[in-house]
Design a protein around this motif. Sequence first.
Motif, mmCIF file in Angstrom:
data_model
loop_
_atom_site.group_PDB
_atom_site.id
_atom_site.type_symbol
_atom_site.label_atom_id
_atom_site.label_comp_id
_atom_site.label_asym_id
_atom_site.label_seq_id
_atom_site.Cartn_x
_atom_site.Cartn_y
_atom_site.Cartn_z
ATOM 1 N N VAL A 5 -61.092 73.115 -75.815
ATOM 2 C CA VAL A 5 -61.738 73.194 -77.126
ATOM 3 C C VAL A 5 -62.201 71.800 -77.536
ATOM 4 O O VAL A 5 -61.419 70.839 -77.500
ATOM 5 C CB VAL A 5 -60.766 73.747 -78.191
ATOM 6 C CG1 VAL A 5 -61.449 73.818 -79.554
ATOM 7 C CG2 VAL A 5 -60.240 75.132 -77.779
ATOM 8 N N VAL B 214 -57.592 84.038 -79.982
ATOM 9 C CA VAL B 214 -57.593 82.607 -80.286
ATOM 10 C C VAL B 214 -58.986 82.171 -80.736
ATOM 11 O O VAL B 214 -59.137 81.416 -81.704
ATOM 12 C CB VAL B 214 -57.150 81.790 -79.057
ATOM 13 C CG1 VAL B 214 -57.269 80.294 -79.334
ATOM 14 C CG2 VAL B 214 -55.714 82.142 -78.679
ATOM 15 N N ILE B 215 -59.998 82.640 -80.046
ATOM 16 C CA ILE B 215 -61.377 82.285 -80.389
ATOM 17 C C ILE B 215 -61.716 82.757 -81.798
ATOM 18 O O ILE B 215 -62.305 82.010 -82.603
ATOM 19 C CB ILE B 215 -62.347 82.888 -79.349
ATOM 20 C CG1 ILE B 215 -62.181 82.157 -78.010
ATOM 21 C CG2 ILE B 215 -63.800 82.805 -79.835
ATOM 22 C CD1 ILE B 215 -62.846 82.863 -76.850
ATOM 23 N N ASP B 216 -61.331 83.973 -82.125
ATOM 24 C CA ASP B 216 -61.628 84.525 -83.463
ATOM 25 C C ASP B 216 -60.832 83.803 -84.551
ATOM 26 O O ASP B 216 -61.372 83.475 -85.617
ATOM 27 C CB ASP B 216 -61.332 86.026 -83.494
ATOM 28 C CG ASP B 216 -62.317 86.833 -82.648
ATOM 29 O OD1 ASP B 216 -63.375 86.273 -82.281
ATOM 30 O OD2 ASP B 216 -62.022 88.007 -82.345
ATOM 31 N N GLN B 217 -59.543 83.565 -84.286
ATOM 32 C CA GLN B 217 -58.690 82.909 -85.287
ATOM 33 C C GLN B 217 -59.208 81.520 -85.636
ATOM 34 O O GLN B 217 -59.180 81.100 -86.797
ATOM 35 C CB GLN B 217 -57.254 82.818 -84.776
ATOM 36 C CG GLN B 217 -56.474 84.119 -84.861
ATOM 37 C CD GLN B 217 -55.061 83.961 -84.326
ATOM 38 O OE1 GLN B 217 -54.716 82.961 -83.700
ATOM 39 N NE2 GLN B 217 -54.220 84.966 -84.572
ATOM 40 N N ARG B 218 -59.690 80.810 -84.638
ATOM 41 C CA ARG B 218 -60.126 79.427 -84.843
ATOM 42 C C ARG B 218 -61.636 79.315 -85.079
ATOM 43 O O ARG B 218 -62.155 78.216 -85.190
ATOM 44 C CB ARG B 218 -59.694 78.574 -83.648
ATOM 45 C CG ARG B 218 -58.168 78.546 -83.512
ATOM 46 C CD ARG B 218 -57.689 77.747 -82.336
ATOM 47 N NE ARG B 218 -58.127 76.349 -82.392
ATOM 48 C CZ ARG B 218 -57.579 75.371 -81.681
ATOM 49 N NH1 ARG B 218 -56.546 75.634 -80.876
ATOM 50 N NH2 ARG B 218 -58.028 74.143 -81.758
ATOM 51 N N LYS B 219 -62.304 80.490 -85.117
ATOM 52 C CA LYS B 219 -63.759 80.528 -85.357
ATOM 53 C C LYS B 219 -64.510 79.647 -84.358
ATOM 54 O O LYS B 219 -65.392 78.859 -84.721
ATOM 55 C CB LYS B 219 -64.073 80.125 -86.797
ATOM 56 C CG LYS B 219 -63.505 81.087 -87.841
ATOM 57 C CD LYS B 219 -63.876 80.660 -89.257
ATOM 58 C CE LYS B 219 -63.512 81.719 -90.279
ATOM 59 N NZ LYS B 219 -62.084 82.078 -90.285
ATOM 60 N N LEU B 220 -64.169 79.820 -83.083
ATOM 61 C CA LEU B 220 -64.790 79.042 -82.017
ATOM 62 C C LEU B 220 -66.001 79.778 -81.448
ATOM 63 O O LEU B 220 -66.091 81.005 -81.526
ATOM 64 C CB LEU B 220 -63.785 78.801 -80.885
ATOM 65 C CG LEU B 220 -62.495 78.058 -81.245
ATOM 66 C CD1 LEU B 220 -61.551 78.042 -80.055
ATOM 67 C CD2 LEU B 220 -62.798 76.631 -81.706
ATOM 68 N N SER C 290 -49.944 73.344 -75.391
ATOM 69 C CA SER C 290 -51.187 72.636 -75.708
ATOM 70 C C SER C 290 -51.081 71.153 -75.393
ATOM 71 O O SER C 290 -50.001 70.551 -75.462
ATOM 72 C CB SER C 290 -51.531 72.800 -77.192
ATOM 73 O OG SER C 290 -51.793 74.154 -77.500
ATOM 74 N N ALA D 58 -65.840 76.095 -77.065
ATOM 75 C CA ALA D 58 -64.758 76.256 -76.101
ATOM 76 C C ALA D 58 -65.271 76.713 -74.742
ATOM 77 O O ALA D 58 -66.356 77.295 -74.615
ATOM 78 C CB ALA D 58 -63.727 77.249 -76.623
ATOM 79 N N GLU E 4 -59.013 69.481 -76.921
ATOM 80 C CA GLU E 4 -57.672 70.047 -76.788
ATOM 81 C C GLU E 4 -57.699 71.026 -75.621
ATOM 82 O O GLU E 4 -58.703 71.680 -75.371
ATOM 83 C CB GLU E 4 -57.281 70.777 -78.078
ATOM 84 C CG GLU E 4 -55.970 71.533 -78.017
ATOM 85 C CD GLU E 4 -55.736 72.430 -79.228
ATOM 86 O OE1 GLU E 4 -54.681 73.084 -79.273
ATOM 87 O OE2 GLU E 4 -56.626 72.486 -80.109
ATOM 88 N N GLN F 175 -66.002 72.900 -82.418
ATOM 89 C CA GLN F 175 -65.800 74.339 -82.608
ATOM 90 C C GLN F 175 -66.318 75.136 -81.422
ATOM 91 O O GLN F 175 -66.650 76.308 -81.540
ATOM 92 C CB GLN F 175 -66.497 74.805 -83.896
ATOM 93 C CG GLN F 175 -65.803 74.348 -85.174
ATOM 94 C CD GLN F 175 -64.359 74.804 -85.245
ATOM 95 O OE1 GLN F 175 -63.432 73.997 -85.220
ATOM 96 N NE2 GLN F 175 -64.146 76.120 -85.325
#
Length: 367
Positions: free
Chosen positions: A134, A154-160, A110, A139, A117, A137
């Motif tokens: 990102v 990654v999208i689900d984990q970070r609620k993007l 990263s 991406a 990011e 919120q």
Amino acid sequence: MEQKEINTQILSEWLDTGKKVNVLDIRPTHEREEWHIPGSIHIDAYEELKKNYPDALKSVDFDKSIPVVTVCSGGKTSLVAAQLLHHSGYESYNLQGGMKAWSLSWNTASLAFDYFEIIQFRRTGKGCLSYMIVSGQEAMVVDPSLPVEVYQEVIDQRKLTLKYVADTHIHADHLSRSKELAETFGLKPSIPENDKLTFPFHSISDGTTFKFGDIQIKAIHTPGHTLESTSYLIEDKALLTGDTLFTNGVGRPDLKANEAEARHKASLLYHSLRKLLELDKSILVLPGHTSQPVAFDRKPIQASIEEVLMNVSMLHQEEDAFIQTLLNRIPTTPANYLTIVEKNLSGDFTGINLTDLEAGANRCAIS
């Protein structure tokens, strides 16, 4: 006792977490030189193992408290190696599917900026690099080459909220997951303007901007590697160059081109590179590939434009010399590239073995 085996996911986790393990590559030297697992140890014992020679691995002298994972191209001959090591007192495992399966193994790194990011997804064996940018919120994903689930997690984990999925060009060495990823999130993929694709997409032209979160990304048409090749400039901080510019080389102009077409594309590439090299020298170049196995070190593959200028001598040549240097250094043609291009044009991957089709080293760069 049946010989133990592990899959590429487990081996990736071991390497990513720093677990002590000796990875033993028993392939012929010429295959090893093409691509290999970072940190692996090579002993060319392939022919002896195929003939079941009991002393094929007599030179192995590892610490027996550390597990050994044996690797070959497809996971069959390395099974013989694992069995020999087991009988010699090692805790040995065979890598299922070998290097073909390893092609889809990946890790990430990263980069953090003030308002955004960048997550670099790296196919460690294949050298394909894709990106998730990102901001807030929201991406955008560029050049996805891994299964959709990798990005979705990654999208689900970070609620993007995924706003865009884009490619830098029509790829020839790996299957683009842009169409599938975009459709998973109810989007159309954004792809540089062309008349070749047979599925709906948002057309990107020179100057197209993507706005999301607190940033905007500008498309810069950079033909040469392909006619539609496009780079993406993120807030004058980072530049996603696809296969146009690498940290230690430039893109090849010859795929799907005769000699005259390759020379024309080399000229286009020269002028595209001049355009990029006029940007601020502190901007980070983030390429679409790397020609070396990607270590599990969480260090982004990157270089500033200034560093690239120091690394790549041909960037200082005049146009005619640049073109001739490029054409003189054309590497071996990537395996299956015509089939891969055909599949990327249709976006239909049914009825194909993705692992077999994509296996092999990346050959998009000329240095």
